[in-house]
Design a protein around this motif. Structure first.
Motif, mmCIF file in Angstrom:
data_model
loop_
_atom_site.group_PDB
_atom_site.id
_atom_site.type_symbol
_atom_site.label_atom_id
_atom_site.label_comp_id
_atom_site.label_asym_id
_atom_site.label_seq_id
_atom_site.Cartn_x
_atom_site.Cartn_y
_atom_site.Cartn_z
ATOM 1 N N TRP A 180 42.964 41.908 45.518
ATOM 2 C CA TRP A 180 42.012 42.915 45.959
ATOM 3 C C TRP A 180 42.428 43.460 47.324
ATOM 4 O O TRP A 180 43.195 42.845 48.059
ATOM 5 N N ASP A 181 41.855 44.619 47.661
ATOM 6 C CA ASP A 181 41.937 45.088 49.054
ATOM 7 C C ASP A 181 41.264 44.070 49.967
ATOM 8 O O ASP A 181 40.210 43.516 49.632
ATOM 9 N N PHE A 182 41.881 43.833 51.093
ATOM 10 C CA PHE A 182 41.287 42.926 52.079
ATOM 11 C C PHE A 182 40.340 43.746 52.943
ATOM 12 O O PHE A 182 40.754 44.459 53.856
ATOM 13 N N THR A 183 39.030 43.668 52.673
ATOM 14 C CA THR A 183 38.035 44.478 53.379
ATOM 15 C C THR A 183 37.086 43.591 54.161
ATOM 16 O O THR A 183 36.902 42.413 53.831
ATOM 17 N N PRO A 184 36.424 44.143 55.178
ATOM 18 C CA PRO A 184 35.476 43.342 55.987
ATOM 19 C C PRO A 184 34.276 42.852 55.186
ATOM 20 O O PRO A 184 33.631 41.875 55.574
#
Length: 328
Positions: A180-184
Motif C-alpha cells: 500500500w501507499d505509506f500514508t499518515p
C-alpha cells in the motif's frame, strides 16, 4: 488506501501484439482450485478457532509482527465459499468454539464429530491462525523519485476436518503479499482488517474453482473473411467465427493465411473449453507457418500456454463433475 498490484509483464506477448495483424483480446476463464474435494462433500462449515486479539488501534501503526483477526477471516472465507456456489450449503459457526479457542492447535475428533452433527456439515474448515508481518519498502522506478510503500506478508493457517477422522485431511498455509501507499492515516486497524479479508479471498481461490481474466492475441485483417471473423469474435459469436476460420484453413493450400486461420481456431476452441481441439489447431498453425515468421513465433508462444492450461483443465474437469462439467 491505494494498493499496488504487482504483476509480471509478458514481454513476448507485448512484442507480438506490436506486430501488424495481431490484436489483443481478454475473456474470463474458469481456473481449478488447488484442492479437489470428493463429490460427497456438499455442506461445509467454517469455524473460528484462532486466538482472540485485542481490538486493533486506529491511532497506531506497527512495523513487525501482528496477529490477524480470525473472525474477519472466517466470515470472509464463509462468504467467499457461499458466493462461489460450489458447495450446496456453507455454514459459519458463531459461538460454538468460543470455549475451544486456544493457540490454534488441532481440533479433537470429539469436537469435529460434534460440530459436524450440530452444523450438518460434511467437512469443517477451522481458521486456526493468521500472522501478519509488516515493513517499509522503497520502490524505485527509472527517472522517478523513490516511493515509500507499506509491505504486508500474510500467512493464514486453515485446516479441514471430516467426521470420524482423528487428524485433519488438509492444512492450508500460504504466504501472500500486499503493498500500500505509506500514508499518515494508515493504522493497525486497517492492516488487520484488510489483511484478514485478503487472506480469505486468497483461500477461497485455493479451495474452489474461480474465474480469472485471461489475455490472448489473435490475427485480424489481411483478408475480408478474416476481418468478418474478427467482428464475430468481438461480438462473442464464436460459432460463426470458427466456421469462417475453418473454411479459410480448408480452402487455403499453404502460407500465412492458413496458419493465421488455424491460430485463431485454437483460440476459439480454448474460449469454448475444447482444450484437445485447441492443441490440435495450434499444432496445425505451427505446421503451416513459415520458419522465423511472426505466425510461427505467435504459434509457439501460444502452444506453451495451451500445454499448461490443458493440465489445469484435466483437474478442473474432476472438480466440476458434480455439476455435470457445466462451466457456466
Amino acid at each position: 488506501m491505494k494498493k499496488y498490484m504487482i504483476a509480471g509483464i509478458v514481454l513476448a506477448a507485448t512484442m507480438l501484439v506490436s506486430c501488424g495483424g495481431l490484436q489483443s483480446f481478454s475473456f474470463d476463464q474458469l481456473h481449478p482450485a488447488d484442492v479437489t474435494f470428493p463429490e460427497q462433500v456438499r455442506t461445509v462449515a467454517v469455524v473460528n478457532h484462532a486466538p482472540s486479539i485485542p481490538s486493533p488501534k486506529k491511532t497506531l501503526l506497527t512495523l513487525g509482527k501482528l496477529d490477524g483477526d480470525g473472525k474477519v477471516l472466517a466470515e470472509g472465507l464463509a462468504g467467499g465459499l457461499a458466493d462461489s456456489r460450489y458447495f450446496n450449503q456453507v455454514v459459519i459457526s458463531d459461538s460454538i468454539l468460543t470455549q475451544e479457542r486456544t493457540g490454534g492447535e488441532l481440533l479433537s475428533q470429539a469436537v469435529v464429530d460434534s460440530l459436524s452433527q450440530v452444523l450438518g456439515a460434511d467437512m469443517i474448515f477451522s481458521v486456526d491462525q493468521i500472522q501478519i508481518l509488516t515493513a517499509k519498502k522503497e520502490i524505485y522506478y527509472p527517472e522517478f523519485v523513490p516511493l515509500t510503500a507499506f509491505d504486508l506478508k500474510i500467512r493464514p493457517v486453515v485446516r479441514a476436518y471430516i467426521p470420524s477422522r482423528l487428524m485433519p485431511v488438509m492444512t492450508l498455509s500460504k504466504v501472500d503479499s500486499l503493498m500500500w501507499d505509506f500514508t499518515p492515516t494508515l493504522s493497525d486497524y486497517d492492516v488487520v482488517h484488510e489483511g484478514s479479508n485478503h487472506a480469505a479471498y486468497t483461500l477461497v481461490n485455493l479451495l474452489v474453482p474461480h474465474w480469472q481474466n485471461a489475455d490472448r492475441i489473435y490475427f485480424d485483417g489481411g483478408n475480408p473473411d478474416m476481418r468478418d471473423a474478427a467482428v464475430c469474435l468481438r461480438e462473442g459469436d464464436w460459432q460463426e467465427a470458427g466456421r469462417i476460420w475453418t473454411n479459410l484453413y480448408d480452402s487455403t493450400k499453404k502460407g500465412r493465411l492458413k496458419s493465421r486461420a488455424a491460430f485463431n481456431m485454437a483460440l476459439a476452441c480454448e474460449v469454448q473449453g475444447q482444450m484437445e481441439e485447441a492443441n490440435s489447431w495450434i499444432a496445425k498453425a505451427q505446421q503451416s507457418a513459415s520458419p522465423g515468421s511472426e505466425e510461427e513465433r505467435a504459434a509457439k508462444f501460444y502452444a506453451t500456454i495451451l500445454q499448461e492450461l490443458t493440465k489445469d483443465f484435466q483437474r478442473l474437469n474432476l472438480q466440476m463433475r458434480r455439476f455435470g462439467n457445466n462451466f457456466n
